[in-house]
Design an enzyme around this catalytic site. Structure first.
Site, PDB file in Angstrom:
ATOM      1  N   LEU A  11       2.963 -54.540   7.403  1.00 19.74           N
ATOM      2  CA  LEU A  11       4.031 -54.821   8.380  1.00 19.74           C
ATOM      3  C   LEU A  11       5.050 -55.797   7.798  1.00 19.74           C
ATOM      4  O   LEU A  11       6.265 -55.556   7.820  1.00 19.74           O
ATOM      5  CB  LEU A  11       3.439 -55.429   9.657  1.00 19.74           C
ATOM      6  CG  LEU A  11       2.954 -54.503  10.773  1.00 19.74           C
ATOM      7  CD1 LEU A  11       2.561 -55.318  12.000  1.00 19.74           C
ATOM      8  CD2 LEU A  11       3.981 -53.448  11.140  1.00 19.74           C
ATOM      9  N   ARG A  97      -0.030 -73.411   1.185  1.00 21.16           N
ATOM     10  CA  ARG A  97       0.871 -74.191   2.043  1.00 21.16           C
ATOM     11  C   ARG A  97       0.584 -75.703   2.033  1.00 21.16           C
ATOM     12  O   ARG A  97       1.506 -76.504   1.978  1.00 21.16           O
ATOM     13  CB  ARG A  97       0.793 -73.694   3.486  1.00 21.16           C
ATOM     14  CG  ARG A  97       1.413 -72.323   3.680  1.00 21.16           C
ATOM     15  CD  ARG A  97       1.262 -71.841   5.100  1.00 21.16           C
ATOM     16  NE  ARG A  97       1.773 -70.482   5.283  1.00 21.16           N
ATOM     17  CZ  ARG A  97       1.398 -69.679   6.274  1.00 21.16           C
ATOM     18  NH1 ARG A  97       0.512 -70.089   7.166  1.00 21.16           N
ATOM     19  NH2 ARG A  97       1.887 -68.462   6.374  1.00 21.16           N
ATOM     20  N   CYS A 126       4.513 -68.342  10.711  1.00 23.47           N
ATOM     21  CA  CYS A 126       5.641 -67.913  11.551  1.00 23.47           C
ATOM     22  C   CYS A 126       5.865 -68.846  12.739  1.00 23.47           C
ATOM     23  O   CYS A 126       7.001 -69.246  13.028  1.00 23.47           O
ATOM     24  CB  CYS A 126       5.433 -66.485  12.037  1.00 23.47           C
ATOM     25  SG  CYS A 126       3.766 -66.095  12.512  1.00 23.47           S
ATOM     26  N   GLN A 153       2.162 -65.532  21.331  1.00 22.21           N
ATOM     27  CA  GLN A 153       2.419 -64.849  20.071  1.00 22.21           C
ATOM     28  C   GLN A 153       2.197 -63.346  20.132  1.00 22.21           C
ATOM     29  O   GLN A 153       1.189 -62.858  20.658  1.00 22.21           O
ATOM     30  CB  GLN A 153       1.598 -65.490  18.943  1.00 22.21           C
ATOM     31  CG  GLN A 153       1.957 -66.954  18.729  1.00 22.21           C
ATOM     32  CD  GLN A 153       1.257 -67.659  17.590  1.00 22.21           C
ATOM     33  OE1 GLN A 153       0.932 -68.820  17.697  1.00 22.21           O
ATOM     34  NE2 GLN A 153       1.041 -66.985  16.467  1.00 22.21           N
ATOM     35  N   GLY A 157       1.835 -60.299  14.863  1.00 20.38           N
ATOM     36  CA  GLY A 157       1.362 -61.378  13.985  1.00 20.38           C
ATOM     37  C   GLY A 157       0.000 -61.090  13.392  1.00 20.38           C
ATOM     38  O   GLY A 157      -0.355 -61.606  12.335  1.00 20.38           O
ATOM     39  N   LYS A 205      -2.506 -75.205  11.722  1.00 19.80           N
ATOM     40  CA  LYS A 205      -1.361 -74.913  10.835  1.00 19.80           C
ATOM     41  C   LYS A 205      -0.095 -75.541  11.416  1.00 19.80           C
ATOM     42  O   LYS A 205       0.698 -76.147  10.701  1.00 19.80           O
ATOM     43  CB  LYS A 205      -1.169 -73.392  10.713  1.00 19.80           C
ATOM     44  CG  LYS A 205      -2.165 -72.688   9.822  1.00 19.80           C
ATOM     45  CD  LYS A 205      -1.958 -71.176   9.851  1.00 19.80           C
ATOM     46  CE  LYS A 205      -3.035 -70.430   9.080  1.00 19.80           C
ATOM     47  NZ  LYS A 205      -2.894 -68.949   9.219  1.00 19.80           N
ATOM     48  N   HIS A 234       7.495 -64.141  18.642  1.00 20.27           N
ATOM     49  CA  HIS A 234       6.668 -65.228  19.181  1.00 20.27           C
ATOM     50  C   HIS A 234       7.549 -66.112  20.073  1.00 20.27           C
ATOM     51  O   HIS A 234       8.725 -66.334  19.764  1.00 20.27           O
ATOM     52  CB  HIS A 234       6.129 -66.092  18.052  1.00 20.27           C
ATOM     53  CG  HIS A 234       5.063 -65.454  17.202  1.00 20.27           C
ATOM     54  ND1 HIS A 234       4.438 -64.262  17.508  1.00 20.27           N
ATOM     55  CD2 HIS A 234       4.530 -65.859  16.028  1.00 20.27           C
ATOM     56  CE1 HIS A 234       3.556 -63.964  16.577  1.00 20.27           C
ATOM     57  NE2 HIS A 234       3.590 -64.910  15.661  1.00 20.27           N
ATOM     58  N   ASN A 307       8.772 -62.849  14.671  1.00 19.28           N
ATOM     59  CA  ASN A 307       7.808 -63.448  13.744  1.00 19.28           C
ATOM     60  C   ASN A 307       7.708 -62.696  12.420  1.00 19.28           C
ATOM     61  O   ASN A 307       7.272 -63.249  11.414  1.00 19.28           O
ATOM     62  CB  ASN A 307       6.426 -63.526  14.392  1.00 19.28           C
ATOM     63  CG  ASN A 307       5.962 -62.181  14.911  1.00 19.28           C
ATOM     64  OD1 ASN A 307       6.559 -61.640  15.842  1.00 19.28           O
ATOM     65  ND2 ASN A 307       4.920 -61.624  14.318  1.00 19.28           N
TER      66      ASN A 307
HETATM   67  C1  2RA Z   1      -0.258 -64.739  13.812  1.00 26.06           C
HETATM   68  N1  2RA Z   1       0.933 -66.627  12.848  1.00 26.06           N
HETATM   69  O1  2RA Z   1       0.653 -64.657  14.623  1.00 26.06           O
HETATM   70  C2  2RA Z   1      -0.191 -65.722  12.664  1.00 26.06           C
HETATM   71  C3  2RA Z   1      -0.145 -65.030  11.340  1.00 26.06           C
HETATM   72  N2  2RA Z   1       0.938 -64.154  11.207  1.00 26.06           N
HETATM   73  O2  2RA Z   1      -1.294 -64.045  13.861  1.00 26.06           O
END
Ligand code: 2RA
Length: 337
Positions: A11, A97, A126, A153, A157, A205, A234, A307
């Site tokens: 994706l 990161r 993201c 979200q 993602g 994160k 998101h 995202n």
């Molecule tokens: C999610 N931010 O939305 C995480 C990884 N892409 O699952």
């Protein structure tokens, strides 16, 4: 410029190819890379067919840049091998990161930290990217003290299989389950694995990456990250306390002038950011701006972004654009070792 896209059939990889084309990134040779089972297959880009390479074939081609979206273990194994031949890697996984030796970059916030010596650069998570793009102009003016964020979200993602689970559930069909529960008509307060402190990796994160990107370890962040059955982007409800007092109209003006931000905020006209409106766009959309009336120097805001784009592909390509513009990558066709 030779550019490798590692994870080209996923994706985010597909979004990276789209963004490279849309932004006319000067690719003279595209090197798509995917897992062994896809090597030799063709993918189409800008009306031409390209053969999917193996990792080693891509390294041997010595691309100037390799954008990775292939998971942390793949990146840990292969990113250094690209770097050894002079390639600059921009990696979308979490592998690098929080490593002090690797830069974690959102161009609108901290592109200035990049140097020609940075050969493995981390693209942030993201949900972190969209938040720091919106907070940076306010941090500069009022200094962020504490952030309380709840996220909503998109299933994109998680990846294609998660989108399929949601759509199958919606259609009443059986199919592969990615989540531990039904996702359609539901929300899951659970993104990535749970840690000993009761938070998920996704939540930590946001806590840790925010400080590194904004360059301020004093910023306190607490997060609740939630999966919801939408595609497109998101969304985040952010409550931010500043060290200094602010004026709400000045906040709005700062955001309207901020790079990469679009203020969409007129509740009388029911105008506010939504994933359906952010889908396919590169900006971070901000609305529902209002003072937190329960404590001084505190603002509530609603932040939405695609995202897969600003949250991943576009941010990575913007890093590549910055490196190129500032001559921080070897742009020779055959990268010198
Ligand atoms: C999610 N931010 O939305 C995480 C990884 N892409 O699952």
């Amino acid at each position: 410029m030779k550019v490798a896209v590692v994870g080209a059939t996923g994706l985010v990889g597909g979004e990276m190819l789209k963004v490279l084309e849309e932004r006319n990134f000067p690719v003279t040779e595209l090197i798509p890379v995917a897992s062994e089972k896809s090597v030799g297959k063709k993918i189409s880009w800008k009306g031409k067919d390209y053969t999917v390479h193996s990792m080693q074939q891509a390294i041997d081609a010595r691309p100037a840049i390799a954008v990775f979206s292939a998971g942390g273990s793949t990146s840990l194994e292969w990113a250094p091998k690209f770097a050894e031949v002079g390639t600059t890697v921009i990696d979308n996984s979490s592998a690098w990161r929080m490593n002090p030796a690797n830069k974690l970059v959102v161009p609108e916030v901290n592109a200035h930290v990049l140097t020609a010596e940075d050969k493995v650069i981390a693209n942030p998570n993201c949900s972190t990217i969209q938040m720091v793009v919106a907070l940076e102009p306010l941090h500069k003016k009022y200094k962020v003290k504490r952030i309380v964020v709840s996220t909503y979200q998109s299933v994109t993602g998680t990846g294609k299989n998660a989108v399929d689970q949601m759509m199958n559930e919606r259609a009443g069909k059986e199919g592969q389950k990615v989540y531990p529960h039904q996702i359609d008509l539901n929300v899951l307060p659970h993104i990535d694995v749970f840690l000993d402190n009761g938070y998920t990796k996704e939540e930590m994160k946001m806590v840790n990456e925010t400080k590194k990107i904004m360059g301020d370890d004093s910023i306190r962040v607490t997060a609740t990250t939630v999966r919801i059955p939408v595609i497109g982007g998101h969304s985040e409800a952010v409550n931010v306390e500043f060290e200094n007092e602010f004026d709400l109209e000045e906040v709005r003006n700062l955001l309207e002038k901020a790079p990469g931000v679009i203020v969409h905020d007129d509740v009388k006209a029911f105008k506010y950011p939504m994933p359906l409106l952010a889908h396919g766009k590169d900006e971070v959309f901000v609305g529902r701006l209002r003072r937190d009336e329960t404590q001084p120097k505190t603002l509530n805001m609603w932040i939405v972004a695609d995202n897969l784009r600003k949250g991943a592909a576009t941010n990575a390509v913007q890093i590549a654009e910055y490196l190129m513009a500032n001559k921080l990558i070897n742009q020779e066709e055959n990268v010198a070792v």
